[in-house]
Design a protein around this motif. Structure first.
Motif: not given
Length: 152
Positions: A147-149, A151-152
């Motif tokens: 999820r973090l990847r 978003r970036l």
């Protein structure tokens, strides 16, 4: 293309990614056994006082190594799977990796000759408790990193 059989749309995604889950389960099983063997190889035995302490130290080190390998494998599965619940895929691959790779290695291949199959299997079931916690942590970490990847 008939009206009864419309063309597939991009929204018609499969519910899961079975081939990737199976490959990840095999990779997780290999990682569980390999990391346990590496941990056991590099365990400093100089601090052990007697054979019982050495056996307990080896067992703890082997369990920790297997759990860390399962954590890495279930986290990689959550990153690797494209469709469906990534957390569930990581949990499934981790549990399957334990029962397919770690448990047979522990019960069949490395059990001492004076330990019965039922005792070795009972130990494997006891080891499953911390292993499933590490698997859940790995699956959650992999899902969060995914999820973090995105978003970036």
């Amino acid at each position: 293309m008939t009206p009864d059989d419309p063309a597939p749309s991009p929204r018609d995604q499969p519910q899961s990614d079975p081939l990737r889950i199976v490959l990840s389960a095999v990779l997780t099983a290999v990682l569980g056994v390999a990391v346990a063997a590496v941990f056991l190889h590099y365990y400093p035995r100089a601090s052990d006082e007697g054979p019982t302490a050495a056996a307990l130290g080896d067992a703890f080190t082997w369990i920790l190594g297997a759990c860390v390998g399962l954590l890495i494998g279930s986290g990689a599965t959550a990153l690797f799977v494209r469709h469906g619940s990534r957390f569930f895929a990581g949990m499934l691959a981790g549990a399957a990796g334990f029962w397919v790779g770690v448990m047979p290695y522990m019960v069949v291949l490395t059990a001492p000759s004076d330990v019965s199959f039922s005792d070795a299997f009972g130990f494997a079931v006891i080891v499953f408790a911390p292993a499933i916690l590490f698997v859940a942590a790995g699956a959650a970490t992999g899902t969060g990193l995914r999820r973090l990847r995105l978003r970036l």
